[in-house]
Design a protein around this motif. Sequence first.
Motif, short mmCIF file in Angstrom:
data_model
loop_
_atom_site.label_atom_id
_atom_site.label_comp_id
_atom_site.label_asym_id
_atom_site.label_seq_id
_atom_site.Cartn_x
_atom_site.Cartn_y
_atom_site.Cartn_z
N PHE A 158 0.86 -1.57 0.38
CA PHE A 158 0.32 -0.06 0.11
C PHE A 158 0.79 1.44 0.06
O PHE A 158 1.90 0.41 1.13
CB PHE A 158 -1.11 0.09 1.51
CG PHE A 158 -1.83 -1.23 1.05
CD1 PHE A 158 -3.15 -1.00 0.84
CD2 PHE A 158 -1.58 -2.06 1.88
CE1 PHE A 158 -4.09 -1.75 0.79
CE2 PHE A 158 -2.51 -3.63 1.37
CZ PHE A 158 -4.22 -3.28 1.10
N TYR A 162 -3.54 3.10 5.41
CA TYR A 162 -4.82 2.46 5.43
C TYR A 162 -5.80 2.58 5.39
O TYR A 162 -6.95 2.28 5.15
CB TYR A 162 -4.53 1.51 6.33
CG TYR A 162 -3.07 0.66 5.90
CD1 TYR A 162 -2.71 0.13 5.86
CD2 TYR A 162 -2.40 0.96 7.06
CE1 TYR A 162 -1.83 -0.77 5.16
CE2 TYR A 162 -0.86 -0.11 6.90
CZ TYR A 162 -0.48 -0.43 5.60
OH TYR A 162 -0.13 -1.55 5.53
N GLN A 165 -8.28 3.88 2.59
CA GLN A 165 -9.00 2.64 1.62
C GLN A 165 -9.92 2.76 1.48
O GLN A 165 -10.82 2.94 2.89
CB GLN A 165 -8.06 0.77 1.70
CG GLN A 165 -6.37 1.43 1.85
CD GLN A 165 -5.71 1.49 0.27
OE1 GLN A 165 -6.59 1.03 -0.63
NE2 GLN A 165 -4.91 2.84 0.68
N ILE A 169 -8.84 -4.52 3.83
CA ILE A 169 -7.24 -5.04 4.23
C ILE A 169 -7.75 -6.04 4.36
O ILE A 169 -7.67 -7.47 5.36
CB ILE A 169 -6.69 -4.27 5.13
CG1 ILE A 169 -6.61 -3.49 5.24
CG2 ILE A 169 -4.78 -4.79 5.01
CD1 ILE A 169 -6.37 -2.66 3.44
N PRO A 179 -10.20 -0.89 7.13
CA PRO A 179 -9.84 0.13 6.91
C PRO A 179 -10.45 0.48 8.96
O PRO A 179 -9.06 0.90 10.24
CB PRO A 179 -9.82 0.63 6.35
CG PRO A 179 -10.14 0.01 5.03
CD PRO A 179 -11.46 -1.03 5.39
#
Length: 479
Positions: A158, A162, A165, A169, A179
């Motif tokens: 990535f 995060y 996003q 994940i 996230p």
Amino acid sequence: MDSSNSTSANLHVAILSSPGMGHLIPVVLLSNRLATHHCVTVTVLRVTTTVSPPESNLLKIPLHPLVNILELPPADISHLVDSSAKIVTQLCLMVRVSLPSIRSAMTNRRPHALFVDLFSTEALPIAAEFNIPNYVYVPSNAWFTALLAYSPILHQQFSEEYVNQTDPIRIPGCKPVRPEDLVDPMLDQKDQQYDEYLKIGENIPSSDGILINSWVDLEPETLQAFAENRSVINILVYPVGPLVRESKPDHRSSELVQWLDRQPDESVVLASFGSGGVLPQKQMTELAWGLELSRQRFVWVVRRPTGGPVDNAFLRVTNGGEGEDSKPDYLPEGFLTRTKDVGFLVSNWAPQAEILSHPAVGGFVSHCGWNSTLESIASGVPLIAWPLYAEQRMNAALLAEEVGVALRPRALATSEVVGREEIEAMVKALMEGEEGGRLREKAKQLKKSGAESLKHGGPSYISMCDLLAKIASINNVIS
């Protein structure tokens, strides 16, 4: 004594614990387990701080005669960070400046193995100096362990934060992580605690194995993924849980226990947010109204709200008792009078394991720290998941969506205020509704499963025996 324990009786291990009651408790539980059921001698090397008294004085857990806690000199990091440093940064730096003391303590009596807790992985190379094996003890669940161990790979995958996003994940073989449920250190890659967290993930593969405070029936898919997919964790994982505080009452004459004795079975909800968590004033007001409006019996462990972060009390925990701050001025006006027949307030600290095991308790509003989570499951009590910090959002998602023992607010309690109406509805659903009944039944099933796992011949017992046999073999220890 069986053959495995006759060998273990000659073993001595050192377990390194970072500061904070939430870290010391699982280390002591592991130590007592090793001593009581495997006859291992244990030295707990305790990193202490300059901002609080030695936490072992507050522990309230009896130590087995084979277990000794050695308090290391207080770690002063005032010259390294300012007051704005996040908790993970502080913990890792405290361990870093304590490395000479750790080495010295091990020189005085060489153990057969070194176990380090989650924030002490920088001490792993010391084991090589003594030519002994080393292990990482993650006092949490397998899903969190997967995310931690896989974080160096995610870091390469990535390029953006995060939290930006939109998709979960992904971790091979494991439940994806939304996230918004990620652990605190992963929320800001520009903060030093992200770098410290990443170092932990990078250090773990250099150890000889990982111990986790979980068991096969609780997380079968994740543990299977560990065994089948070495891209996540390429070393052995030993599930040794559930390790929890014993709930034997030690003060039956207390006012709280007497009050619980007068309540019907499974009629009381406990609200408590751990040894280090605090609620903002506005959220505390809404929780008070929600409990009152639900018309359910409750025990609430209250802590004076602060304007700081939700983990503000983590390194400054005190062991307050019943009756202290008995008329808190931060609760809604008239709350104590209106709820005097159905509610019981305790200031700062309460014997949580004892409360949860009481027959009158049927629900738990919890921050979902793993110690508290296991204590709840070990008592067969379902939860309302109210995460505050650290990995607690992951724990909440696990409990509500995969394990099936918890309800969860629609909004994240860490980013929005949960309103009194939703709190009222959740408490009623947990204590009276059909869904609450299903959660309670699952919690009781896992209570039995966890106890069976720890028995002689159970999966967690065998896992510990395998680990100790390996340590004995490496050290040429024989019975």
